[in-house]
Design a protein around this motif. Structure first.
Motif, PDB file in Angstrom:
ATOM      1  N   SER A  38      -2.118   6.387  -3.694  1.00 24.68           N
ATOM      2  CA  SER A  38      -0.943   5.981  -4.445  1.00 24.68           C
ATOM      3  C   SER A  38      -0.880   4.466  -4.648  1.00 24.68           C
ATOM      4  O   SER A  38      -0.346   3.989  -5.645  1.00 24.68           O
ATOM      5  CB  SER A  38       0.302   6.466  -3.702  1.00 24.68           C
ATOM      6  OG  SER A  38       1.451   6.081  -4.378  1.00 24.68           O
ATOM      7  N   LEU A  39      -1.443   3.728  -3.706  1.00 25.34           N
ATOM      8  CA  LEU A  39      -1.438   2.270  -3.835  1.00 25.34           C
ATOM      9  C   LEU A  39      -2.469   1.779  -4.845  1.00 25.34           C
ATOM     10  O   LEU A  39      -2.619   0.585  -5.053  1.00 25.34           O
ATOM     11  CB  LEU A  39      -1.673   1.608  -2.473  1.00 25.34           C
ATOM     12  CG  LEU A  39      -0.481   1.633  -1.509  1.00 25.34           C
ATOM     13  CD1 LEU A  39      -0.891   1.190  -0.115  1.00 25.34           C
ATOM     14  CD2 LEU A  39       0.644   0.743  -2.021  1.00 25.34           C
ATOM     15  N   GLY A  40      -3.190   2.713  -5.448  1.00 19.44           N
ATOM     16  CA  GLY A  40      -4.091   2.344  -6.537  1.00 19.44           C
ATOM     17  C   GLY A  40      -5.509   2.042  -6.098  1.00 19.44           C
ATOM     18  O   GLY A  40      -6.201   1.262  -6.758  1.00 19.44           O
ATOM     19  N   TYR A  52      -1.460  -4.251   1.548  1.00 15.57           N
ATOM     20  CA  TYR A  52      -2.515  -3.274   1.237  1.00 15.57           C
ATOM     21  C   TYR A  52      -2.805  -3.091  -0.261  1.00 15.57           C
ATOM     22  O   TYR A  52      -3.929  -3.253  -0.707  1.00 15.57           O
ATOM     23  CB  TYR A  52      -2.163  -1.911   1.849  1.00 15.57           C
ATOM     24  CG  TYR A  52      -3.287  -1.331   2.671  1.00 15.57           C
ATOM     25  CD1 TYR A  52      -3.337  -1.529   4.048  1.00 15.57           C
ATOM     26  CD2 TYR A  52      -4.307  -0.606   2.074  1.00 15.57           C
ATOM     27  CE1 TYR A  52      -4.360  -1.007   4.808  1.00 15.57           C
ATOM     28  CE2 TYR A  52      -5.341  -0.084   2.830  1.00 15.57           C
ATOM     29  CZ  TYR A  52      -5.359  -0.288   4.191  1.00 15.57           C
ATOM     30  OH  TYR A  52      -6.386   0.221   4.931  1.00 15.57           O
ATOM     31  N   GLY A  53      -1.757  -2.773  -1.024  1.00 14.62           N
ATOM     32  CA  GLY A  53      -1.932  -2.523  -2.447  1.00 14.62           C
ATOM     33  C   GLY A  53      -2.355  -3.775  -3.199  1.00 14.62           C
ATOM     34  O   GLY A  53      -3.058  -3.702  -4.211  1.00 14.62           O
ATOM     35  N   GLY A  82       4.682   2.929  -7.778  1.00 13.21           N
ATOM     36  CA  GLY A  82       4.672   2.831  -6.325  1.00 13.21           C
ATOM     37  C   GLY A  82       5.330   4.077  -5.794  1.00 13.21           C
ATOM     38  O   GLY A  82       6.235   4.617  -6.427  1.00 13.21           O
ATOM     39  N   MET A  83       4.836   4.559  -4.655  1.00 15.23           N
ATOM     40  CA  MET A  83       5.458   5.772  -4.112  1.00 15.23           C
ATOM     41  C   MET A  83       5.709   5.612  -2.618  1.00 15.23           C
ATOM     42  O   MET A  83       4.880   5.056  -1.901  1.00 15.23           O
ATOM     43  CB  MET A  83       4.571   6.987  -4.382  1.00 15.23           C
ATOM     44  CG  MET A  83       5.160   8.294  -3.876  1.00 15.23           C
ATOM     45  SD  MET A  83       4.696   9.703  -4.905  1.00 15.23           S
ATOM     46  CE  MET A  83       5.315  11.072  -3.938  1.00 15.23           C
ATOM     47  N   THR A 137       3.823  -4.557  -5.155  1.00 17.47           N
ATOM     48  CA  THR A 137       2.869  -4.388  -6.256  1.00 17.47           C
ATOM     49  C   THR A 137       3.592  -4.441  -7.605  1.00 17.47           C
ATOM     50  O   THR A 137       2.975  -4.276  -8.650  1.00 17.47           O
ATOM     51  CB  THR A 137       2.109  -3.052  -6.144  1.00 17.47           C
ATOM     52  OG1 THR A 137       3.061  -1.980  -6.255  1.00 17.47           O
ATOM     53  CG2 THR A 137       1.393  -2.934  -4.816  1.00 17.47           C
ATOM     54  N   ARG A 191       5.786  -2.203   0.839  1.00 19.45           N
ATOM     55  CA  ARG A 191       4.381  -2.036   0.441  1.00 19.45           C
ATOM     56  C   ARG A 191       4.297  -1.585  -1.016  1.00 19.45           C
ATOM     57  O   ARG A 191       3.433  -2.022  -1.774  1.00 19.45           O
ATOM     58  CB  ARG A 191       3.746  -0.999   1.367  1.00 19.45           C
ATOM     59  CG  ARG A 191       2.263  -0.865   1.291  1.00 19.45           C
ATOM     60  CD  ARG A 191       1.746   0.000   2.430  1.00 19.45           C
ATOM     61  NE  ARG A 191       2.423   1.298   2.473  1.00 19.45           N
ATOM     62  CZ  ARG A 191       2.545   2.036   3.573  1.00 19.45           C
ATOM     63  NH1 ARG A 191       2.046   1.626   4.709  1.00 19.45           N
ATOM     64  NH2 ARG A 191       3.170   3.200   3.532  1.00 19.45           N
ATOM     65  N   ALA A 192       5.225  -0.702  -1.391  1.00 15.07           N
ATOM     66  CA  ALA A 192       5.242  -0.239  -2.782  1.00 15.07           C
ATOM     67  C   ALA A 192       5.844  -1.309  -3.697  1.00 15.07           C
ATOM     68  O   ALA A 192       5.364  -1.528  -4.798  1.00 15.07           O
ATOM     69  CB  ALA A 192       6.034   1.060  -2.885  1.00 15.07           C
TER      70      ALA A 192
END
Lengths: 362, 241
Positions: B143-145, A98-99, A79-80, A150, A146-147
């Motif tokens: 980045s979220l894949g 989102y992810g 995650g970034m 995941t 958000r990161a």
């Protein structure tokens, strides 16, 4: 575990990374600190597969991520969070989800995870708010959530607080610390804020001219900087240069511009060295007063005061300018003012001494 | 200025008659308006289905001649509609390559003409909208894949307001053009069958004015202006989001 092996990155003519080497252990908070434009972001982008190294490789659990065909699967384990707080133009809930949508996670599971994340970032009830209407600090917390939802094995944070005020910064730091402790996720974070590096990191890497000048615990980096540039950058005061003129019982005499400073070192006589002394390790005393036992006692007059949060740095010209830290209260008690004669004392063991490999402090 | 006031009175009469036509919901006017809307909506729908994916590929693609292609597309925004009409005419007339499809003087032919007109506009503005999506947002999506497709869909979602505005703009240009519509459609009234009629707002104004039916022309003109107004309202609502 992440192994960074001799990584170079060049954009056109511009060399940004010049041979980065490091091993980052699972579960640690690894902080990259350095001045702006030294390649901190570039390195994080390389790890996140947003860019390719010009040379060298980055291994995650033994796999060269840039050669792997499973780029997306690898990226999905990371995650970034970027320096600029950005959100998608949708609700806070959908931003955090989102992810998870990309990973085709079940809707009920998404709802549960997002709700939990909102609790963690202290934004419960913000679900339906438009993310674009949030403050910078709130946006960055959403970006972090958000990161985090995941459940990455590696969290990359690129100067996440550079654009935030101190309170928002504090919240982000708390979140990162909490998250690392609770989940055991490896965190690699860049910052130009020395204090932040000190506060969060298990280990710090100081990046200079696209290389790691020093990698070590905060105590090592701030207490024993590997060279003068690092010392300068990390804000070490009292950098001295001179020659070892004598040595007795592991304590060397170091000639610095007419002063003789006693320092604990095993370096031989005749060595050209540089040394640093943390201002916290120097005691300031009024000239009249009792004798002191420290190896190094120098007299001089006060030439400068500079506030340092709750403390005050007092610069004294003893032939060489040295800074000592006192509290505001004791400065007031001693009625210190510019021009006052004072004495400075410090132990020989407080002198961090290194052979001078050339290059001068800026 | 002898005769100025006398000259104003037929305009005034025309206006009054036009309002009467509008208020009484004159069937002829309704037919023309409905046909115009159907043709333009079809063209914009087809145009969007082609242009948005095409624009996405060009916007984020890396290939030789990308910049030249974007430049060309932007130049085509100003494609004269009579020239579009002429080109489509040459292709669909009886002796043209698609002559056997019998598209000349049909609403379908007009849809083709307007589609050609809106393609560069929607494609070009989609490219601009996607290129304008914040770089950090794009990096965040990656980045979220995201897969390649998930990336494009997410970027389009971020650019949705700009793309909606592009579609509205294309709609406005297509419904108000007359050059291609006359050449391809021919302003055929076809009272018996709505679906073979090719009388649209603009072609009817052009030809009815020539024939002296001022009232009908003014009424149709007012409708065109109202449509333009609605489009503008839509664009400004969308852009203020």
């Amino acid at each position: 575990m992440i192994e960074i092996l001799d990584v170079y990155k060049q954009f056109g003519e511009k060399k940004v990374l010049n041979g980065i080497n490091a091993t980052i252990e699972r579960g640690e908070v690894f902080t990259i600190i350095g001045p702006s434009g030294q390649g901190k972001s570039t390195l994080l982008r390389l790890i996140n597969l947003l860019d390719k190294p010009t040379r060298g490789s980055i291994l995650v659990d033994g796999v060269d991520i840039h050669l792997s065909r499973e780029q997306q699967a690898i990226r999905r384990k990371m995650g970034m969070v970027f320096q600029k707080p950005v959100v998608f133009s949708t609700s806070v809930f959908e931003n955090i989800a989102y992810g998870l949508h990309f990973r085709h996670i079940d809707r009920d599971v998404i709802r549960a995870k997002v709700e939990q994340a909102l609790e963690v970032i202290d934004m419960a009830g913000f679900d339906e708010r438009k993310a674009k209407s949030l403050s910078g600090g709130e946006m960055q917390r959403v970006a972090l959530a958000r990161a985090m939802v995941t459940e990455p094995e590696l969290l990359l944070l690129d100067e996440p607080t550079a654009n935030l005020d101190p309170i928002a910064t504090h919240k982000i730091e708390e979140l990162v610390r909490h998250y690392n402790r609770e989940s055991g996720t490896t965190v690699v974070m860049s910052t130009h804020d020395m204090q932040q590096g000190q506060r969060l990191a298990n280990r710090i890497a100081v990046i200079m001219q696209g290389k790691f000048a020093q990698v070590g615990t905060p105590r090592e980096v701030f207490g024993s900087p590997s060279d003068k540039e690092v010392a300068n950058f990390v804000g070490v005061k009292n950098i001295l240069t001179g020659n070892i003129t004598g040595s007795e019982g592991g304590v060397a005499a170091l000639a610095v511009d007419g002063l003789t400073v006693k320092a604990v070192t095993s370096l031989p006589v005749g060595t050209r060295v540089w040394a640093s002394i943390l201002p916290e390790d120097i005691t300031l005393l009024l000239s009249r007063g009792k004798q002191i036992s420290a190896r190094n006692v120098f007299s001089g007059h006060i030439v400068h005061f500079s506030p340092r949060g709750p403390l005050l740095n007092v610069t004294v010209d003893c032939g060489v300018k040295l800074s000592a830290t006192v509290t505001w209260r004791s400065a007031e008690g001693m009625k210190l003012k510019i021009g006052d004669e004072v004495r400075l004392s410090f132990k020989a063991s407080a002198v961090h001494i290194m052979a001078d490999g050339g290059g001068g402090p800026g | 200025m002898a005769g100025f006031l006398e000259g104003l009175s037929p305009i005034w009469q025309g206006l009054q008659q036009a309002f009467n036509l509008l208020i009484s919901l004159d069937p002829q006017i309704l037919r023309i308006t409905a046909l115009s809307l159907i043709i333009t909506m079809s063209a914009v729908l087809i145009g969007s289905l082609i242009s948005i994916p095409l624009g996405s590929v060009i916007a984020y693609g890396k290939f030789r001649g990308r910049n030249a292609l974007i430049w060309l597309i932007q130049t085509l925004y100003a494609f004269p509609t009579v020239v579009i009409g002429l080109i489509v005419f040459l292709f669909i007339r009886k002796t043209g390559p698609f002559g056997s499809l019998n598209l000349l003087f049909t609403p379908q032919g007009m849809i083709i003409g307007q589609t050609v007109l809106v393609l560069p506009i929607i494609t070009g503005l989609t490219i601009s909208a996607l290129v304008a999506v914040d770089l950090t947002i794009r990096d965040t999506i990656t980045s979220l894949g995201a897969t390649r497709l998930q990336f494009l869909i997410s970027a389009l979602k971020e650019a949705r307001f700009a793309i909606l505005a592009a579609i509205a703009l294309a709609f406005g240009r297509a419904i108000s053009e007359v050059g291609a519509a006359i050449i391809i459609g021919g302003n055929i009234a076809s009272p018996g069958n709505f679906y073979t009629s090719t009388r649209t707002l603009t072609t009817a104004i052009t030809l009815e004015t020539g024939k002296g039916d001022i009232a009908l022309s003014i009424a149709l003109g007012i409708i065109l202006l109202l449509i333009a107004l609605v489009i503008n309202i839509v664009i400004s609502i969308v852009q203020n989001r």
